[in-house]
Design a protein around this motif. Structure first.
Motif, PDB file in Angstrom:
ATOM      1  N   MET A   1     -19.555   2.823  -6.098  1.00  0.00           N
ATOM      2  CA  MET A   1     -18.291   3.609  -5.498  1.00  0.00           C
ATOM      3  C   MET A   1     -17.061   3.215  -6.552  1.00  0.00           C
ATOM      4  N   GLN A   2     -15.797   4.342  -6.385  1.00  0.00           N
ATOM      5  CA  GLN A   2     -15.294   2.867  -7.170  1.00  0.00           C
ATOM      6  C   GLN A   2     -13.662   3.850  -5.758  1.00  0.00           C
ATOM      7  N   PHE A   3     -13.228   2.652  -5.759  1.00  0.00           N
ATOM      8  CA  PHE A   3     -12.119   2.707  -4.580  1.00  0.00           C
ATOM      9  C   PHE A   3     -10.844   2.419  -5.174  1.00  0.00           C
ATOM     10  N   ARG A   4     -10.154   2.443  -4.157  1.00  0.00           N
ATOM     11  CA  ARG A   4      -8.223   2.578  -4.771  1.00  0.00           C
ATOM     12  C   ARG A   4      -7.950   2.925  -2.913  1.00  0.00           C
ATOM     13  N   LEU A   5      -6.984   1.722  -3.656  1.00  0.00           N
ATOM     14  CA  LEU A   5      -6.487   1.113  -1.833  1.00  0.00           C
ATOM     15  C   LEU A   5      -4.373   0.968  -1.908  1.00  0.00           C
ATOM     16  N   GLN A   6      -4.204   2.116  -0.747  1.00  0.00           N
ATOM     17  CA  GLN A   6      -2.342   1.517  -0.750  1.00  0.00           C
ATOM     18  C   GLN A   6      -2.210   1.003   0.785  1.00  0.00           C
ATOM     19  N   PHE A   7      -1.922   0.178   1.031  1.00  0.00           N
ATOM     20  CA  PHE A   7      -1.202  -0.011   2.082  1.00  0.00           C
ATOM     21  C   PHE A   7       0.166  -0.294   1.735  1.00  0.00           C
ATOM     22  N   THR A   8       0.630   0.821   3.210  1.00  0.00           N
ATOM     23  CA  THR A   8       2.089   0.344   3.260  1.00  0.00           C
ATOM     24  C   THR A   8       2.343   0.146   4.657  1.00  0.00           C
ATOM     25  N   LEU A   9       3.064  -1.041   4.571  1.00  0.00           N
ATOM     26  CA  LEU A   9       3.791  -1.407   5.456  1.00  0.00           C
ATOM     27  C   LEU A   9       5.467  -0.870   6.035  1.00  0.00           C
ATOM     28  N   MET A  10       5.269  -0.295   7.165  1.00  0.00           N
ATOM     29  CA  MET A  10       6.943   0.438   7.591  1.00  0.00           C
ATOM     30  C   MET A  10       7.332  -0.204   8.865  1.00  0.00           C
ATOM     31  N   GLN A  11       8.812   0.310   8.869  1.00  0.00           N
ATOM     32  CA  GLN A  11       9.582   0.022  10.122  1.00  0.00           C
ATOM     33  C   GLN A  11      10.231   1.332  10.597  1.00  0.00           C
TER      34      GLN A  11
END
Length: 64
Positions: free
Chosen positions: A1-11
């Protein structure tokens, strides 16, 4: 499997930081970000697996 992940921290509606990674089989992300005490933050994960976007997942917490 090919993954692309993005984590975004919001306030609130403000983006504080974001991290991304991609890979095949497994992905490791290790990052830090300073936050303010008593503020509430939301961490959002956006993911694509084999080119197919998955629903975002998020968690909200207040810094102590």
């Amino acid at each position: 499997m090919q993954f692309r992940l993005q984590f975004t921290l919001m306030q609130g509606s403000k983006e504080i930081a974001s991290w991304s990674a991609s890979g095949k089989g497994s992905v490791t992300i290790s990052k830090t970000c300073k936050v303010e005490t008593k503020k509430t933050y939301k961490l959002v994960l956006s993911a694509t697996v084999n080119g197919v976007a998955k629903p975002d997942v998020s968690v909200t917490a207040t810094a102590k």
